[in-house]
Design a protein around this motif. Structure first.
Motif, PDB file in Angstrom:
ATOM      1  N   THR A  81      53.403  63.055  51.139  1.00  0.00           N
ATOM      2  CA  THR A  81      54.136  61.904  51.670  1.00  0.00           C
ATOM      3  C   THR A  81      55.182  61.391  50.696  1.00  0.00           C
ATOM      4  O   THR A  81      55.994  60.547  51.050  1.00  0.00           O
ATOM      5  N   ARG A  82      55.189  61.907  49.471  1.00  0.00           N
ATOM      6  CA  ARG A  82      56.135  61.430  48.476  1.00  0.00           C
ATOM      7  C   ARG A  82      57.492  62.123  48.627  1.00  0.00           C
ATOM      8  O   ARG A  82      57.602  63.190  49.210  1.00  0.00           O
ATOM      9  N   ARG A  83      58.503  61.518  48.045  1.00  0.00           N
ATOM     10  CA  ARG A  83      59.809  62.173  47.937  1.00  0.00           C
ATOM     11  C   ARG A  83      59.908  62.794  46.546  1.00  0.00           C
ATOM     12  O   ARG A  83      59.608  62.149  45.544  1.00  0.00           O
ATOM     13  N   TRP A  84      60.301  64.064  46.517  1.00  0.00           N
ATOM     14  CA  TRP A  84      60.335  64.773  45.242  1.00  0.00           C
ATOM     15  C   TRP A  84      61.759  65.148  44.873  1.00  0.00           C
ATOM     16  O   TRP A  84      62.518  65.664  45.688  1.00  0.00           O
ATOM     17  N   ASP A  85      62.093  64.908  43.642  1.00  0.00           N
ATOM     18  CA  ASP A  85      63.390  65.293  43.106  1.00  0.00           C
ATOM     19  C   ASP A  85      63.300  66.731  42.595  1.00  0.00           C
ATOM     20  O   ASP A  85      62.353  67.090  41.886  1.00  0.00           O
ATOM     21  N   SER A  86      64.290  67.568  42.941  1.00  0.00           N
ATOM     22  CA  SER A  86      64.268  68.978  42.566  1.00  0.00           C
ATOM     23  C   SER A  86      64.168  69.162  41.053  1.00  0.00           C
ATOM     24  O   SER A  86      63.405  69.996  40.558  1.00  0.00           O
ATOM     25  N   GLU A  87      64.916  68.386  40.327  1.00  0.00           N
ATOM     26  CA  GLU A  87      64.888  68.504  38.859  1.00  0.00           C
ATOM     27  C   GLU A  87      63.503  68.164  38.315  1.00  0.00           C
ATOM     28  O   GLU A  87      63.001  68.829  37.398  1.00  0.00           O
ATOM     29  N   ALA A  88      62.871  67.142  38.890  1.00  0.00           N
ATOM     30  CA  ALA A  88      61.532  66.751  38.443  1.00  0.00           C
ATOM     31  C   ALA A  88      60.514  67.841  38.738  1.00  0.00           C
ATOM     32  O   ALA A  88      59.600  68.092  37.935  1.00  0.00           O
TER      33      ALA A  88
END
Length: 372
Positions: free
Chosen positions: A4-11
């Motif tokens: 359900t989270r939003r993930w940053d590609s770099e992270a």
């Protein structure tokens, strides 16, 4: 659940780099990330099952296509972290393949697959995969996951190949140009959308060394194994009598078979384990057939504590040894072997007794004296 989270590609790329670093500290040699869409592997799995190549491993058919559908096994899974752990013992000398071939050529020596001479890999990998998952949770917070080590309906070779651990060799094992095939595989099903890692290019070419080396012709075609003919299956998975037509070919192999891997040219690059867990246990790694045959059940349990060998139980252990001793008797006619076999006939199970009878029948026929 982390889905359900939003993930940053770099992270996510940074997380994978951190997991790789921690995996190395745990004794893993490599990790990759595979997608969960294995639909194009399903037809091959179904053909293998329809051909009955799984033998008495009924659980393979029971689980069916769940093996190729990670989301059905663990709902919410979006990626599979795959892991490789090398298992050659730390002290293994250079030229180890030649040493193993010599062992197989000596009828009195007991030959066990190299992976089984130390601690049970299920225990080692499962604990360390969980530590890797715990480390991920410490970095990103709680997330959905399950760890597997040859313990559930997982298409692990397919996942490993798709994630760059190696390619599927003609013997059906995973091969890597820098590590051969002498390694274990493990998986973590996760709901983290980690970046996928690229698959490896195959490099078997026209080589058929593994097919040519198989003592029972179990590799019926490149990339296709009939488990019912495989010595590893016959000595470990098969609960009943070993088919008579394969007993002579088993030779002195009493737990598994490494022949296809010993013959593979890529295994000149096989890596030693970084862990002491896979160091050879003297009793099982260097014993003779007669020494191991002398064990009673209590000694078997004591000597194999924490070992994968214990999983087959004492009856199958004796069954396998009886076949190997029969082959030794046929090769050298040693009276000590005959005496050892005869000494167990009245105290063993019906299954073992039948194999002892076969073994005794392998003794060379007495030569007739010439007439005066």
């Amino acid at each position: 659940m982390s889905g359900t989270r939003r993930w940053d590609s770099e992270a996510l790329h940074a997380l994978l780099a951190q997991l790789r670093e921690h995996a190395a500290s745990l004794g893993f040699s490599q990790i990759g990330v595979a997608d969960v869409d294995l639909s194009d592997a399903e037809p091959g799995l179904l053909r293998w099952l329809d051909n009955g190549f799984h033998g008495s491993m009924s659980y393979m058919a029971v689980h069916g296509l769940k093996r190729a559908r990670p989301v059905e096994l663990v709902p919410g899974t979006v990626r599979v972290i795959t892991a490789r752990m090398d298992y050659l013992p730390r002290e293994l000398a250079d030229g180890w393949q030649a040493v193993e071939w010599r062992r197989l050529a000596d009828p009195e020596q007991a030959a066990l697959s190299i992976y089984a001479r130390g601690r049970d890999y299920h225990k080692v990998l499962r604990a360390r995969l969980q530590q890797l998952a715990d480390h991920a949770a410490a970095l990103v917070g709680p997330f959905g996951h399950r760890v597997f080590t040859d313990s559930a309906p997982v298409l692990e070779v397919e996942l490993a190949a798709r994630s760059g651990i190696g390619w599927r060799g003609k013997h059906t094992l995973v091969l890597d140009r820098e590590a051969g095939s002498m390694f274990f595989l493990g998986e973590i099903y996760v709901d983290l959308p980690l970046p996928l890692t690229a698959p490896a290019e195959p490099h078997c070419g026209t080589c058929t060394a593994c097919l040519d080396a198989c003592p029972t012709a179990a590799i019926v075609a490149p990339y296709r194994l009939d488990a019912r003919r495989c010595i590893s299956y016959l000595t470990i998975e098969e609960p009943g009598p070993i088919p008579v037509e394969f007993r002579a070919a088993i030779g002195n192999r009493i737990y598994g078979c490494d022949d296809c891997q010993l013959a593979c040219p890529w295994n000149k690059f096989a890596q030693r384990s970084a862990l002491p867990d896979f160091d050879v246990r003297e009793a099982v790694g260097h014993g003779t057939l007669l020494q191991l045959w002398a064990w009673d059940e209590a000694e078997f349990l004591r000597r194999t504590e924490g070992s994968a060998i214990r999983r087959i139980g004492f009856e199958r252990w004796q069954r396998n040894l009886a076949v190997a001793l029969g082959n030794a008797l046929g090769a050298r006619g040693d009276p000590a072997v005959r005496q050892a076999l005869e000494g167990r006939r009245d105290t063993c199970s019906t299954l073992v007794r039948e194999h002892i009878a076969w073994a005794l029948a392998q003794a060379p026929a007495p030569q007739e004296r010439p007439s005066p």
